[in-house]
Write a protein that holds these residues in place. Structure first.
Motif, PDB file in Angstrom:
ATOM      1  N   ARG A 120       8.055   3.031 -11.875  1.00 47.81           N
ATOM      2  CA  ARG A 120       6.905   2.185 -11.540  1.00 47.81           C
ATOM      3  C   ARG A 120       6.534   1.213 -12.666  1.00 47.81           C
ATOM      4  O   ARG A 120       5.969   0.150 -12.399  1.00 47.81           O
ATOM      5  N   ASP A 175       3.261   1.715  -5.438  1.00 45.61           N
ATOM      6  CA  ASP A 175       3.049   2.693  -4.375  1.00 45.61           C
ATOM      7  C   ASP A 175       3.182   2.058  -2.987  1.00 45.61           C
ATOM      8  O   ASP A 175       3.715   2.680  -2.061  1.00 45.61           O
ATOM      9  N   GLN A 176       2.701   0.825  -2.832  1.00 48.67           N
ATOM     10  CA  GLN A 176       2.846   0.125  -1.551  1.00 48.67           C
ATOM     11  C   GLN A 176       4.315  -0.200  -1.272  1.00 48.67           C
ATOM     12  O   GLN A 176       4.768  -0.125  -0.128  1.00 48.67           O
ATOM     13  N   THR A 203       1.720  -3.251  -4.885  1.00 44.26           N
ATOM     14  CA  THR A 203       1.772  -2.246  -5.946  1.00 44.26           C
ATOM     15  C   THR A 203       3.056  -1.431  -5.775  1.00 44.26           C
ATOM     16  O   THR A 203       3.686  -1.433  -4.703  1.00 44.26           O
TER      17      THR A 203
END
Length: 197
Positions: free
Chosen positions: A28, A8-9, A6
């Motif tokens: 994102r 965020d990862q 993701t």
């Protein structure tokens, strides 16, 4: 085969390496996924921008240019070593490259010559554009080289890849010269040391 993390990862992996990161706009969800698949991911491609000026370079890589819409990479590494995230997902950075090179990256083997343009690299590679004129004279500050090393190592560490999963655009697509001013062998050696291999 590696599923892209993701956003965020991805960000967390970069932060783990101690990088200075700037998140630019809606990075994102800024991508070219409507033009084709993103993933599985197999490696990282390093580019130079052939531009100067951090703000101008970041904006160009975010928006793109006539005939080549952005994002033009996932992260822009400027002279001061800052990594500006401009997109996540499919990005217009690798273009068509050599399928034999992709197989070597997947198998973490020495790279063959890139003499064909038959494989969609935008699907399979992360891309980092690095601020440099690309004339062989513009210097590469140590802070910038360290950030390239750290960003590439972050993704290698996340996926369990070795330094052989990091290539230059010139090793992927016939006719490309980037990055010019350091060798990818020297960068892979830095990444290898950072990964403790």
């Amino acid at each position: 085969m590696a599923t892209p993390p993701t956003a965020d990862q991805f960000l967390a992996a970069l932060r783990t390496e101690g990088l200075t990161i700037v998140e630019v706009g809606s990075w994102r969800t800024h991508n070219r996924n409507h033009k084709g698949p993103w993933g599985p991911v197999h490696g990282v491609v390093i580019h130079h921008t052939a531009t100067s000026g951090a703000q101008r370079t970041v904006e160009l890589c975010r928006v793109g240019r006539a005939g080549l819409p952005g994002p033009l990479c996932h992260g822009v590494i400027t002279k001061d070593g800052t990594v500006s995230l401009v997109g996540y997902g499919r990005a217009n950075h690798a273009g068509l490259g050599d399928g034999d090179v992709l197989r070597a990256v997947i198998n973490e083997e020495p790279l063959p010559p890139d003499n064909e343009a038959n494989t969609d690299g935008n699907r399979y590679f992360y891309g980092f554009e690095c601020e440099n004129l690309g004339d062989g004279k513009d210097p590469w500050p140590e802070g910038q080289l360290a950030a390239i090393e750290a960003a590439a190592a972050a993704l290698c560490r996340h996926h369990g890849w070795s330094e052989r999963s990091v290539i230059g655009h010139l090793e992927w697509q016939p006719g490309k010269i980037d990055p010019l001013g350091f060798t990818m062998d020297s960068m892979r050696e830095r990444i290898k040391r950072r990964l403790g291999r």
